[in-house]
Design a protein around this motif. Structure first.
Motif, PDB file in Angstrom:
ATOM      1  N   ARG A   1     -14.258   4.891  15.229  1.00 61.05           N
ATOM      2  CA  ARG A   1     -14.575   4.373  16.558  1.00 61.05           C
ATOM      3  C   ARG A   1     -16.084   4.194  16.714  1.00 61.05           C
ATOM      4  NH1 ARG A   1     -16.827   5.600  20.844  1.00 61.05           N
ATOM      5  NH2 ARG A   1     -17.165   7.790  20.302  1.00 61.05           N
ATOM      6  N   ARG A   2     -16.852   5.217  16.329  1.00 65.40           N
ATOM      7  CA  ARG A   2     -18.319   5.157  16.446  1.00 65.40           C
ATOM      8  C   ARG A   2     -18.914   4.022  15.623  1.00 65.40           C
ATOM      9  NH1 ARG A   2     -18.312  10.678  15.283  1.00 65.40           N
ATOM     10  NH2 ARG A   2     -19.446  10.225  13.369  1.00 65.40           N
ATOM     11  N   LEU A   3     -18.325   3.742  14.474  1.00 61.36           N
ATOM     12  CA  LEU A   3     -18.836   2.703  13.592  1.00 61.36           C
ATOM     13  C   LEU A   3     -18.255   1.320  13.899  1.00 61.36           C
ATOM     14  CD1 LEU A   3     -18.755   4.664  10.210  1.00 61.36           C
ATOM     15  CD2 LEU A   3     -20.765   4.081  11.588  1.00 61.36           C
ATOM     16  N   GLY A   4     -17.351   1.262  14.886  1.00 59.25           N
ATOM     17  CA  GLY A   4     -16.744  -0.016  15.237  1.00 59.25           C
ATOM     18  C   GLY A   4     -15.740  -0.505  14.206  1.00 59.25           C
ATOM     19  N   LEU A   5     -15.115   0.435  13.503  1.00 64.09           N
ATOM     20  CA  LEU A   5     -14.139   0.094  12.470  1.00 64.09           C
ATOM     21  C   LEU A   5     -12.723   0.360  12.944  1.00 64.09           C
ATOM     22  CD1 LEU A   5     -15.940   1.820   9.454  1.00 64.09           C
ATOM     23  CD2 LEU A   5     -16.007  -0.602  10.085  1.00 64.09           C
ATOM     24  N   THR A   6     -11.784  -0.314  12.325  1.00 62.79           N
ATOM     25  CA  THR A   6     -10.376  -0.026  12.552  1.00 62.79           C
ATOM     26  C   THR A   6      -9.781   0.471  11.238  1.00 62.79           C
ATOM     27  OG1 THR A   6      -9.789  -2.330  12.113  1.00 62.79           O
ATOM     28  CG2 THR A   6     -10.097  -1.685  14.428  1.00 62.79           C
ATOM     29  N   LEU A   7      -8.614   1.062  11.308  1.00 63.90           N
ATOM     30  CA  LEU A   7      -7.975   1.667  10.142  1.00 63.90           C
ATOM     31  C   LEU A   7      -6.625   1.019   9.863  1.00 63.90           C
ATOM     32  CD1 LEU A   7      -8.632   5.356  11.226  1.00 63.90           C
ATOM     33  CD2 LEU A   7      -9.929   4.067   9.516  1.00 63.90           C
ATOM     34  N   VAL A   8      -6.365   0.740   8.607  1.00 64.60           N
ATOM     35  CA  VAL A   8      -5.061   0.299   8.116  1.00 64.60           C
ATOM     36  C   VAL A   8      -4.837   1.045   6.815  1.00 64.60           C
ATOM     37  CG1 VAL A   8      -3.689  -1.633   7.254  1.00 64.60           C
ATOM     38  CG2 VAL A   8      -5.253  -1.999   9.156  1.00 64.60           C
ATOM     39  N   THR A   9      -3.658   1.587   6.623  1.00 65.05           N
ATOM     40  CA  THR A   9      -3.374   2.332   5.395  1.00 65.05           C
ATOM     41  C   THR A   9      -2.497   1.509   4.455  1.00 65.05           C
ATOM     42  OG1 THR A   9      -1.394   3.384   6.297  1.00 65.05           O
ATOM     43  CG2 THR A   9      -3.495   4.534   6.618  1.00 65.05           C
ATOM     44  N   ALA A  10      -2.640   1.778   3.170  1.00 66.42           N
ATOM     45  CA  ALA A  10      -1.762   1.224   2.139  1.00 66.42           C
ATOM     46  C   ALA A  10      -1.377   2.400   1.259  1.00 66.42           C
ATOM     47  CB  ALA A  10      -2.475   0.144   1.340  1.00 66.42           C
ATOM     48  N   GLU A  11      -0.116   2.778   1.316  1.00 66.18           N
ATOM     49  CA  GLU A  11       0.348   3.987   0.634  1.00 66.18           C
ATOM     50  C   GLU A  11       1.555   3.697  -0.236  1.00 66.18           C
ATOM     51  OE1 GLU A  11       0.368   7.480   3.387  1.00 66.18           O
ATOM     52  OE2 GLU A  11       0.162   5.905   4.909  1.00 66.18           O
ATOM     53  N   SER A  12       1.772   4.575  -1.189  1.00 64.99           N
ATOM     54  CA  SER A  12       2.944   4.475  -2.038  1.00 64.99           C
ATOM     55  C   SER A  12       3.618   5.838  -2.100  1.00 64.99           C
ATOM     56  CB  SER A  12       2.571   3.988  -3.437  1.00 64.99           C
ATOM     57  OG  SER A  12       3.723   3.796  -4.220  1.00 64.99           O
ATOM     58  N   CYS A  13       3.130   6.704  -2.953  1.00 68.13           N
ATOM     59  CA  CYS A  13       3.757   8.013  -3.147  1.00 68.13           C
ATOM     60  C   CYS A  13       3.791   8.848  -1.872  1.00 68.13           C
ATOM     61  CB  CYS A  13       3.032   8.789  -4.241  1.00 68.13           C
ATOM     62  SG  CYS A  13       3.134   7.996  -5.846  1.00 68.13           S
ATOM     63  N   THR A  14       2.846   8.637  -0.984  1.00 67.98           N
ATOM     64  CA  THR A  14       2.798   9.408   0.258  1.00 67.98           C
ATOM     65  C   THR A  14       3.796   8.904   1.287  1.00 67.98           C
ATOM     66  OG1 THR A  14       1.006   7.993   1.017  1.00 67.98           O
ATOM     67  CG2 THR A  14       0.392  10.085  -0.011  1.00 67.98           C
ATOM     68  N   GLY A  15       4.380   7.748   1.068  1.00 68.41           N
ATOM     69  CA  GLY A  15       5.436   7.235   1.935  1.00 68.41           C
ATOM     70  C   GLY A  15       5.050   7.044   3.392  1.00 68.41           C
ATOM     71  N   GLY A  16       3.783   6.837   3.662  1.00 65.39           N
ATOM     72  CA  GLY A  16       3.342   6.642   5.036  1.00 65.39           C
ATOM     73  C   GLY A  16       2.823   7.897   5.708  1.00 65.39           C
ATOM     74  N   LEU A  17       2.709   8.987   4.949  1.00 66.92           N
ATOM     75  CA  LEU A  17       2.268  10.243   5.540  1.00 66.92           C
ATOM     76  C   LEU A  17       0.844  10.148   6.093  1.00 66.92           C
ATOM     77  CD1 LEU A  17       2.891  13.174   6.228  1.00 66.92           C
ATOM     78  CD2 LEU A  17       2.085  13.794   3.940  1.00 66.92           C
ATOM     79  N   LEU A  18      -0.033   9.440   5.388  1.00 61.53           N
ATOM     80  CA  LEU A  18      -1.403   9.292   5.884  1.00 61.53           C
ATOM     81  C   LEU A  18      -1.417   8.602   7.247  1.00 61.53           C
ATOM     82  CD1 LEU A  18      -4.457   9.492   5.599  1.00 61.53           C
ATOM     83  CD2 LEU A  18      -4.388   7.400   4.232  1.00 61.53           C
ATOM     84  N   ALA A  19      -0.665   7.529   7.370  1.00 64.92           N
ATOM     85  CA  ALA A  19      -0.586   6.835   8.662  1.00 64.92           C
ATOM     86  C   ALA A  19       0.010   7.752   9.726  1.00 64.92           C
ATOM     87  CB  ALA A  19       0.240   5.557   8.540  1.00 64.92           C
ATOM     88  N   ALA A  20       1.005   8.537   9.357  1.00 65.83           N
ATOM     89  CA  ALA A  20       1.621   9.467  10.316  1.00 65.83           C
ATOM     90  C   ALA A  20       0.619  10.503  10.800  1.00 65.83           C
ATOM     91  CB  ALA A  20       2.835  10.148   9.691  1.00 65.83           C
ATOM     92  N   VAL A  21      -0.174  11.044   9.882  1.00 61.06           N
ATOM     93  CA  VAL A  21      -1.179  12.042  10.265  1.00 61.06           C
ATOM     94  C   VAL A  21      -2.241  11.402  11.147  1.00 61.06           C
ATOM     95  CG1 VAL A  21      -2.989  13.568   9.396  1.00 61.06           C
ATOM     96  CG2 VAL A  21      -0.767  13.535   8.283  1.00 61.06           C
ATOM     97  N   LEU A  22      -2.731  10.234  10.761  1.00 65.81           N
ATOM     98  CA  LEU A  22      -3.732   9.550  11.577  1.00 65.81           C
ATOM     99  C   LEU A  22      -3.198   9.231  12.971  1.00 65.81           C
ATOM    100  CD1 LEU A  22      -5.238   7.128   8.915  1.00 65.81           C
ATOM    101  CD2 LEU A  22      -6.451   8.994  10.072  1.00 65.81           C
ATOM    102  N   SER A  23      -1.926   8.889  13.063  1.00 65.24           N
ATOM    103  CA  SER A  23      -1.355   8.528  14.367  1.00 65.24           C
ATOM    104  C   SER A  23      -1.254   9.717  15.321  1.00 65.24           C
ATOM    105  CB  SER A  23       0.023   7.883  14.199  1.00 65.24           C
ATOM    106  OG  SER A  23       0.992   8.844  13.811  1.00 65.24           O
ATOM    107  N   GLU A  24      -1.326  10.932  14.794  1.00 69.94           N
ATOM    108  CA  GLU A  24      -1.302  12.136  15.628  1.00 69.94           C
ATOM    109  C   GLU A  24      -2.654  12.420  16.272  1.00 69.94           C
ATOM    110  OE1 GLU A  24       1.270  14.321  16.339  1.00 69.94           O
ATOM    111  OE2 GLU A  24       2.594  12.865  15.391  1.00 69.94           O
TER     112      GLU A  24
END
Length: 89
Positions: free
Chosen positions: A25-48
């Protein structure tokens, strides 16, 4: 049948995700994940994390080499040289 293992989305993980989201947010960036073995866990954690609704734009969980090429534009010849999860990449 093997026992099922659960990956907790615990407080320390969410606190780290909150720091990532805040920094984006401070840097004016947005986040998009690309995962395989984690099955979306990174996106799930970030969404919390607080504030993720504005910084996290989504994610991809792709398993097959074909899907990595179609959805993420990973060159097929690159994936043909090894497994999708290997040290050189």
């Amino acid at each position: 049948m093997s026992p099922i293992e659960f990956t907790p989305v615990d407080e320390p993980l969410v606190r780290r995700a909150a720091a990532v989201v805040e920094r984006a947010r401070r840097l004016g960036l947005t986040l998009v994940t690309a995962e395989s073995c984690t099955g979306g866990l990174l996106a799930a954690v970030l969404s919390e994390a607080p504030g993720s609704g504005t910084q996290l734009h989504g994610g991809f969980a792709t398993y097959t080499k074909a899907q990595k090429t179609v959805a993420l534009d990973v060159p097929a010849d690159l994936l043909a040289r090894g497994t999708a999860v290997c040290e050189p990449w």
